[in-house]
Scaffold this active site. Structure first.
Site, PDB file in Angstrom:
ATOM      1  N   PRO A  58       9.612  -4.574   0.165  1.00  0.00           N
ATOM      2  CA  PRO A  58      10.779  -4.394   1.036  1.00  0.00           C
ATOM      3  C   PRO A  58      10.389  -4.264   2.512  1.00  0.00           C
ATOM      4  O   PRO A  58       9.311  -3.775   2.831  1.00  0.00           O
ATOM      5  CB  PRO A  58      11.404  -3.098   0.522  1.00  0.00           C
ATOM      6  CG  PRO A  58      10.362  -2.421  -0.282  1.00  0.00           C
ATOM      7  CD  PRO A  58       9.449  -3.482  -0.805  1.00  0.00           C
ATOM      8  N   LEU A  59      11.308  -4.682   3.380  1.00  0.00           N
ATOM      9  CA  LEU A  59      11.082  -4.631   4.830  1.00  0.00           C
ATOM     10  C   LEU A  59      11.151  -3.201   5.349  1.00  0.00           C
ATOM     11  O   LEU A  59      12.037  -2.446   4.928  1.00  0.00           O
ATOM     12  CB  LEU A  59      12.206  -5.364   5.556  1.00  0.00           C
ATOM     13  CG  LEU A  59      12.200  -6.866   5.633  1.00  0.00           C
ATOM     14  CD1 LEU A  59      13.176  -7.324   6.711  1.00  0.00           C
ATOM     15  CD2 LEU A  59      10.805  -7.394   5.910  1.00  0.00           C
ATOM     16  N   ALA A  60      10.267  -2.875   6.267  1.00  0.00           N
ATOM     17  CA  ALA A  60      10.274  -1.556   6.921  1.00  0.00           C
ATOM     18  C   ALA A  60      10.413  -0.435   5.899  1.00  0.00           C
ATOM     19  O   ALA A  60      11.158   0.523   6.087  1.00  0.00           O
ATOM     20  CB  ALA A  60      11.390  -1.481   7.973  1.00  0.00           C
ATOM     21  N   GLY A  61       9.677  -0.565   4.796  1.00  0.00           N
ATOM     22  CA  GLY A  61       9.830   0.383   3.695  1.00  0.00           C
ATOM     23  C   GLY A  61       8.728   1.428   3.639  1.00  0.00           C
ATOM     24  O   GLY A  61       8.726   2.278   2.757  1.00  0.00           O
ATOM     25  N   SER A 101       2.140  -5.982   7.359  1.00  0.00           N
ATOM     26  CA  SER A 101       0.673  -5.989   7.473  1.00  0.00           C
ATOM     27  C   SER A 101       0.064  -6.764   6.304  1.00  0.00           C
ATOM     28  O   SER A 101      -0.917  -7.496   6.479  1.00  0.00           O
ATOM     29  CB  SER A 101       0.134  -4.553   7.446  1.00  0.00           C
ATOM     30  OG  SER A 101       0.716  -3.809   8.476  1.00  0.00           O
ATOM     31  N   LYS A 127       0.845  -1.215   0.000  1.00  0.00           N
ATOM     32  CA  LYS A 127       0.000   0.000   0.000  1.00  0.00           C
ATOM     33  C   LYS A 127       0.865   1.243   0.000  1.00  0.00           C
ATOM     34  O   LYS A 127       1.995   1.237   0.489  1.00  0.00           O
ATOM     35  CB  LYS A 127      -0.962   0.027   1.199  1.00  0.00           C
ATOM     36  CG  LYS A 127      -0.320   0.191   2.593  1.00  0.00           C
ATOM     37  CD  LYS A 127      -0.062   1.622   3.032  1.00  0.00           C
ATOM     38  CE  LYS A 127       0.917   1.669   4.176  1.00  0.00           C
ATOM     39  NZ  LYS A 127       1.640   2.780   4.492  1.00  0.00           N
ATOM     40  N   LEU A 171       5.651   0.527   3.076  1.00  0.00           N
ATOM     41  CA  LEU A 171       4.687  -0.040   2.122  1.00  0.00           C
ATOM     42  C   LEU A 171       3.800  -1.093   2.804  1.00  0.00           C
ATOM     43  O   LEU A 171       3.052  -1.803   2.127  1.00  0.00           O
ATOM     44  CB  LEU A 171       5.427  -0.681   0.939  1.00  0.00           C
ATOM     45  CG  LEU A 171       6.276   0.257   0.069  1.00  0.00           C
ATOM     46  CD1 LEU A 171       7.153  -0.553  -0.890  1.00  0.00           C
ATOM     47  CD2 LEU A 171       5.382   1.215  -0.723  1.00  0.00           C
ATOM     48  N   ALA A 172       3.921  -1.195   4.118  1.00  0.00           N
ATOM     49  CA  ALA A 172       3.089  -2.101   4.921  1.00  0.00           C
ATOM     50  C   ALA A 172       3.225  -3.575   4.550  1.00  0.00           C
ATOM     51  O   ALA A 172       2.257  -4.322   4.578  1.00  0.00           O
ATOM     52  CB  ALA A 172       1.619  -1.678   4.870  1.00  0.00           C
ATOM     53  N   GLY A 173       4.458  -3.993   4.233  1.00  0.00           N
ATOM     54  CA  GLY A 173       4.689  -5.383   3.855  1.00  0.00           C
ATOM     55  C   GLY A 173       4.301  -6.371   4.949  1.00  0.00           C
ATOM     56  O   GLY A 173       3.689  -7.410   4.671  1.00  0.00           O
ATOM     57  N   ASP A 223      -2.901  -1.248   9.544  1.00  0.00           N
ATOM     58  CA  ASP A 223      -3.029  -1.326   8.081  1.00  0.00           C
ATOM     59  C   ASP A 223      -3.597  -2.659   7.608  1.00  0.00           C
ATOM     60  O   ASP A 223      -3.893  -2.810   6.413  1.00  0.00           O
ATOM     61  CB  ASP A 223      -1.647  -1.178   7.410  1.00  0.00           C
ATOM     62  CG  ASP A 223      -0.998   0.171   7.648  1.00  0.00           C
ATOM     63  OD1 ASP A 223      -1.723   1.124   7.982  1.00  0.00           O
ATOM     64  OD2 ASP A 223       0.228   0.273   7.498  1.00  0.00           O
TER      65      ASP A 223
HETATM   66  P1  ATP Z   1       4.062   0.315   7.747  1.00  0.00           P
HETATM   67  O1  ATP Z   1       4.021   1.003   6.419  1.00  0.00           O
HETATM   68  O2  ATP Z   1       2.837  -0.514   8.049  1.00  0.00           O
HETATM   69  O3  ATP Z   1       4.459   1.154   8.876  1.00  0.00           O
HETATM   70  P2  ATP Z   1       6.538  -0.821   6.957  1.00  0.00           P
HETATM   71  O4  ATP Z   1       6.303  -1.130   5.525  1.00  0.00           O
HETATM   72  O5  ATP Z   1       7.334   0.394   7.257  1.00  0.00           O
HETATM   73  O6  ATP Z   1       5.166  -0.806   7.699  1.00  0.00           O
HETATM   74  P3  ATP Z   1       6.965  -3.595   7.497  1.00  0.00           P
HETATM   75  O7  ATP Z   1       7.769  -4.198   6.399  1.00  0.00           O
HETATM   76  O8  ATP Z   1       5.513  -3.858   7.520  1.00  0.00           O
HETATM   77  O9  ATP Z   1       7.258  -2.036   7.600  1.00  0.00           O
HETATM   78  O10 ATP Z   1       7.628  -4.129   8.837  1.00  0.00           O
HETATM   79  C1  ATP Z   1       7.806  -3.416  10.001  1.00  0.00           C
HETATM   80  C2  ATP Z   1       8.473  -4.360  11.016  1.00  0.00           C
HETATM   81  O11 ATP Z   1       7.582  -5.438  11.294  1.00  0.00           O
HETATM   82  C3  ATP Z   1       9.732  -5.050  10.470  1.00  0.00           C
HETATM   83  O12 ATP Z   1      10.867  -4.281  10.716  1.00  0.00           O
HETATM   84  C4  ATP Z   1       9.752  -6.354  11.227  1.00  0.00           C
HETATM   85  O13 ATP Z   1      10.482  -6.228  12.411  1.00  0.00           O
HETATM   86  C5  ATP Z   1       8.295  -6.630  11.620  1.00  0.00           C
HETATM   87  N1  ATP Z   1       7.705  -7.782  10.899  1.00  0.00           N
HETATM   88  C6  ATP Z   1       7.106  -8.837  11.452  1.00  0.00           C
HETATM   89  N2  ATP Z   1       6.657  -9.695  10.530  1.00  0.00           N
HETATM   90  C7  ATP Z   1       6.960  -9.179   9.338  1.00  0.00           C
HETATM   91  C8  ATP Z   1       6.776  -9.610   7.999  1.00  0.00           C
HETATM   92  N3  ATP Z   1       6.153 -10.767   7.688  1.00  0.00           N
HETATM   93  N4  ATP Z   1       7.233  -8.817   7.023  1.00  0.00           N
HETATM   94  C9  ATP Z   1       7.850  -7.637   7.326  1.00  0.00           C
HETATM   95  N5  ATP Z   1       8.067  -7.204   8.558  1.00  0.00           N
HETATM   96  C10 ATP Z   1       7.630  -7.949   9.567  1.00  0.00           C
END
Ligand code: ATP
Length: 316
Positions: free
Chosen positions: A112-115, A121, A27, A117-119, A154
Site C-alpha cells: 500500500p501507498l504511504a503505509g 523505496s 519492510k 511499509l516502504a513501498g 530504506d
Molecule cells: P516509508 O515507510 O519508507 O516511510 P511509506 O511506506 O510510508 O514509506 P511509500 O509508499 O514508500 O510510503 O511512499 C511515500 C510517498 O512516496 C508516496 O506518498 C508517494 O508520493 C511517493 N512515491 C514516489 N514513488 C513511489 C512509488 N513507486 N510507490 C509509492 N510511493 C511513491
C-alpha cells in the site's frame, strides 16, 4: 545474456534481451529508535529492518525511451512521471553507469501507498536491480547500495532484505545474524496513508512538549530475541518510537492495535510511520485466525498474513 553480433555493424548490446522481472518485499521495523534531529534535517536512527512476504513486482523491457506503467495498489493515484521513485532510480543508475536510461517499466503494486511499509523505496530497489540486469551494467551490490542510499534511507535495506540493523539515517545496513526461523505476521492495512515527514515532525513536537514516551534506546534485547526461536520472547521486545506520533495523527489506530491483541496477537506495533499495524503470531495458522478476526471487526481495510525474513530485490 548477450545479443548476437549484427551484420549491419551495430555494436553488440549488453544486458538482457528479454524482459527482466524483479520481486521486492515490503519492510517492517521490529525496532525503530529515533534519535535527535541532525543538521541535515534527518533523524539519527537505530533500527532493525525485517523484510516480509508482501511484494511489488517490477518488469523491465528494452525500449527507445523511459516509460512507466502500473497496476494494483495506488494505480491512478501515484504519478508515473519523473517524481516516481521508479523513474528516479532508473535515471540515477543510468547516470552512474553512463548508459542511456531507455526501458519500458511496468510496476505491479501490492504494497500500500504511504503505509509505513516502504513501498516506494522497495520499487526504487527493484528498479536498480532490474535495470542493472536489463542494461548489463553489472554493478556490485555495494555500488547499487550506494546509489540506493541517495534515493532514500530504506532503499539499501530493500536490496539486501532479510533482517538487518540500520544506522545513520537508516541507510547504513548490516545483516543481523539470527537462527533460520520464520516469523508470522498479520499486516493490518488502513484506508489512506500517513506522510512520513509529518510523522517525524509530530514526534519532534511531542518530544518538545514533553508528552512523547521515553525513547527506545538500544537494540540489544531485540537482537537477543531474534537469536531464539520463541515468538513470545520476540513479542516483548518490539518497539517503535514513531508510534506515539502515528497515534496522535490517526487516533483510530489505537482501536486497531487493541483489536489485534484481543484477537490473540502476541504483540502489535505501528509499522514505521504508519498507518499499517503489524501483529506477531505464534505460527502461520494462528496468523490466519487473527487476520480473519481483524477483517471481521472492520478496524482495517484489509488484514494480510505475511512471513519474514525474506530476500530483498531479486530477479525472478
Ligand atoms: P516509508 O515507510 O519508507 O516511510 P511509506 O511506506 O510510508 O514509506 P511509500 O509508499 O514508500 O510510503 O511512499 C511515500 C510517498 O512516496 C508516496 O506518498 C508517494 O508520493 C511517493 N512515491 C514516489 N514513488 C513511489 C512509488 N513507486 N510507490 C509509492 N510511493 C511513491
Amino acid at each position: 545474456m548477450t545479443e548476437a553480433w549484427r551484420p549491419d555493424g551495430e555494436d553488440e548490446r549488453r544486458g538482457a534481451s528479454g524482459p527482466v522481472k524483479v520481486r521486492v518485499p515490503a519492510k517492517v521495523n521490529l525496532h525503530l529508535g529515533v534519535g535527535p534531529l541532525r543538521r541535515d534535517g534527518y533523524h539519527e536512527l537505530n533500527t532493525v529492518y525485517h523484510a516480509i512476504s508482501i511484494y511489488d513486482e517490477l518488469t523491465a523491457r528494452r525500449g527507445d525511451t523511459l516509460t512507466l506503467t502500473m497496476e494494483g495498489e495506488g494505480a491512478g493515484e501515484l504519478a508515473l512521471d519523473d517524481s516516481n521513485l521508479v523513474m528516479r532510480a532508473a535515471h540515477a543508475l543510468a547516470g552512474y553507469a553512463g548508459v542511456l536510461p531507455h526501458a519500458r517499466l511496468h510496476l505491479r503494486k501490492q504494497i500500500p501507498l504511504a503505509g509505513g511499509l516502504a513501498g516506494g523505496s522497495a520499487d526504487a530497489a527493484a528498479t536498480l536491480v532490474a535495470c542493472d540486469a536489463l542494461w548489463g551494467t553489472g554493478l556490485t551490490r555495494d555500488e547499487l547500495a550506494g546509489i540506493a542510499a541517495d534515493l532514500g534511507s530504506d532503499v539499501p535495506f530493500l536490496i539486501h532484505g532479510g533482517t538487518a540493523l540500520g544506522t545513520g539515517r537508516g541507510e547504513a545496513v548490516s545483516p543481523v545474524l539470527a537462527r533460520p526461523t520464520s516469523w508470522y505476521w498479520v499486516v493490518a492495512i488502513a484506508d489512506g496513508g500517513l506522510s512520513t515527514p509529518a510523522a517525524y515532525r509530530e514526534l519532534d513536537r511531542l518530544r518538545e512538549a514533553g508528552t512523547a514516551g521515553p525513547p527506545l534506546g538500544a537494540t540489544d534485547a531485540l537482537l537477543a530475541a531474534l537469536r531464539q526461536r520463541d515468538p513470545r520472547v520476540l513479542a516483548a521486545t518490539l518497539g517503535n518510537d514513531l508510534q506515539d506520533a502515528a497515534l496522535a495523527m490517526r487516533p483510530a489506530l489505537a482501536e486497531t492495535l487493541k483489536a489485534g491483541e484481543a484477537a490473540g496477537a502476541l504483540a502489535g506495533i505501528v509499522s514505521g510511520s504508519g498507518p499499517t499495524c503489524v501483529f506477531l503470531a505464534e505460527n502461520g495458522a494462528h496468523a490466519e485466525r487473527i487476520a480473519s478476526e481483524l477483517t471481521a471487526t472492520e478496524v482495517c481495510r484489509e488484514a494480510r498474513v505475511a512471513h519474514g525474513p525474506v530476500a530483498g530485490a531479486r530477479v525472478n
